[in-house]
Design an enzyme around this catalytic site. Structure first.
Site, short mmCIF file in Angstrom:
data_model
loop_
_atom_site.label_atom_id
_atom_site.label_comp_id
_atom_site.label_asym_id
_atom_site.label_seq_id
_atom_site.Cartn_x
_atom_site.Cartn_y
_atom_site.Cartn_z
N LYS A 54 0.48 -1.37 0.23
CA LYS A 54 0.36 0.17 0.07
C LYS A 54 0.97 1.30 0.34
CE LYS A 54 -3.53 -2.36 1.92
NZ LYS A 54 -4.01 -2.54 3.66
N GLN A 98 -4.29 -0.64 10.05
CA GLN A 98 -4.48 -2.81 9.56
C GLN A 98 -4.78 -3.57 10.37
OE1 GLN A 98 -3.41 -3.39 6.02
NE2 GLN A 98 -3.71 -5.50 6.23
N ASP A 124 -11.39 3.17 4.37
CA ASP A 124 -11.82 1.79 4.35
C ASP A 124 -13.87 1.59 4.40
OD1 ASP A 124 -9.94 -0.61 3.69
OD2 ASP A 124 -9.23 -0.24 5.52
#
Ligand code: NAP
Length: 312
Positions: A54, A98, A124
């Site tokens: 990422k 994460q 997200d």
């Protein structure tokens, strides 16, 4: 029949080229690039790889991408304090925590941490506000994997409206938002999970089948309506020789690779499905690269929205 490959890698590259000039324009206009803060707690090896990918993708397209690390001994309060700092930061438009957080943090830790992320930075799409907006079909930030899948189906000209879509899996990050996005596009949607009886029979009704389970090769030929579009979200590292052999068979190049490396990345869809499906995403090179690209697109959208610009 041999299924057409739905090349997520190629689409991810194309989308990155579309995003790049928009990132440059934002940077020129605001004197800073759109910024992403990634929170990584502990030292889960798979998470290390995902986060590295990422950061690399972000830097390549021109984003500011910062890794904020905490040790495995960090508490939920430590992690929340870090997220709150990123919430206040003018340099960060997007925040990603994460998953998974270390087990030692206890049950419910992830939800407690996700709940603190400012909705306008929630790239997200996991906060209650953004999930609610998704339900009401007015979300700006939607979970990356399902929105990447919709993009792939659209660009591959696979019709969604009026089709029967079956989603296997009901996680907050993939299955549920996937089902909602397909519903918003006028598919008739069935969601299956571990308690669903007659799974293969239900899946065989699908014009579009999305497998997001985490079980290598679960979806076999008998799950597939001939010609269906099959999207394989699963990312499973197989280290068992018997499983690898049952998936690929003797003589397959991926079995040779397994024997060389001792592991192989496989999806939830058995490779034999390519003989029955009309279109299929490969693993690797299907949904995975798209997820990262959608993260970048969400970060750009968050940056524009925070700057009062139309997000497009
Ligand atoms: P998850 O939270 O573990 O959810 C798995 C879902 O599958 C659950 O809803 C579970 O049902 C269901 N399930 C488990 N066994 C089943 C069975 N035998 N039959 C039918 N349903 C079953 O996983 P996730 O986070 O959604 O991820 C799913 C997979 O996608 C994993 O392999 C993950 O690594 C991968 N993934 C890939 C990407 C990407 O970018 N490619 C992104 C995210 C995730 P219950 O709800 O009843 O337990």
């Amino acid at each position: 029949m041999t299924a057409r490959t739905l090349d997520g890698q190629a689409l991810a590259k194309a989308m990155q080229e579309e995003i790049r000039p928009e990132v440059a324009a934002f940077t020129a206009q605001h004197g800073r690039p759109p910024g992403l803060g990634i929170v990584l707690v502990g030292d889960n090896p798979a998470s290390e790889v995902y986060v590295r990918n990422k950061l690399k993708a972000g830097a390549e397209i021109g984003f500011r991408a910062d890794l904020e690390r905490l040790p495995a001994s960090a508490t939920v309060s430590d992690t929340i304090a870090l997220v709150e700092r990123l919430n206040r930061s003018d340099l960060h438009d997007g925040i990603l925590v994460q998953s998974p957080l270390p087990k030692a943090m206890g049950a419910g830790a992830e939800q407690r941490v996700f709940d603190v992320i400012a909705a306008e930075k929630d790239v997200d799409g996991l906060t209650p506000v953004n999930v609610g907006r998704l339900v009401q079909k007015r979300a700006i930030l939607v979970a990356c994997t399902p929105s990447g899948i919709i993009e792939l189906l659209d660009r591959e000209k696979i019709p969604i409206a009026g089709r029967h879509a079956v989603v296997i899996g009901r996680s907050d990050i993939v299955g549920k938002p996937m089902a909602l996005l397909l519903l918003h596009r006028d598919a008739t949607v069935t969601v299956c999970h571990s308690r669903t009886p007659d799974l293969a029979d239900i899946c065989r009704q699908a014009d579009i089948l999305v497998a997001a389970v985490g079980k290598p090769g679960l979806v076999t030929n008998d799950f597939i309506k001939p010609g269906a579009a099959v999207v394989d979200v699963g990312m499973n590292t197989v280290t068992d020789a018997a499983v690898a052999t049952s998936l690929f068979g003797e003589g397959h190049p991926r079995l040779a690779l397994f024997r060389l490396k001792g592991s192989v990345l496989v999806g939830d869809v058995h490779p034999e499905v390519a003989d029955v499906a009309g279109a299929l995403t490969p693993v690797p090179g299907g949904v995975g690269p798209l997820t990262i690209t959608m993260l970048m697109r969400n970060t750009l959208r968050a940056a524009k929205a925070r700057a009062g610009q139309p997000v497009g």
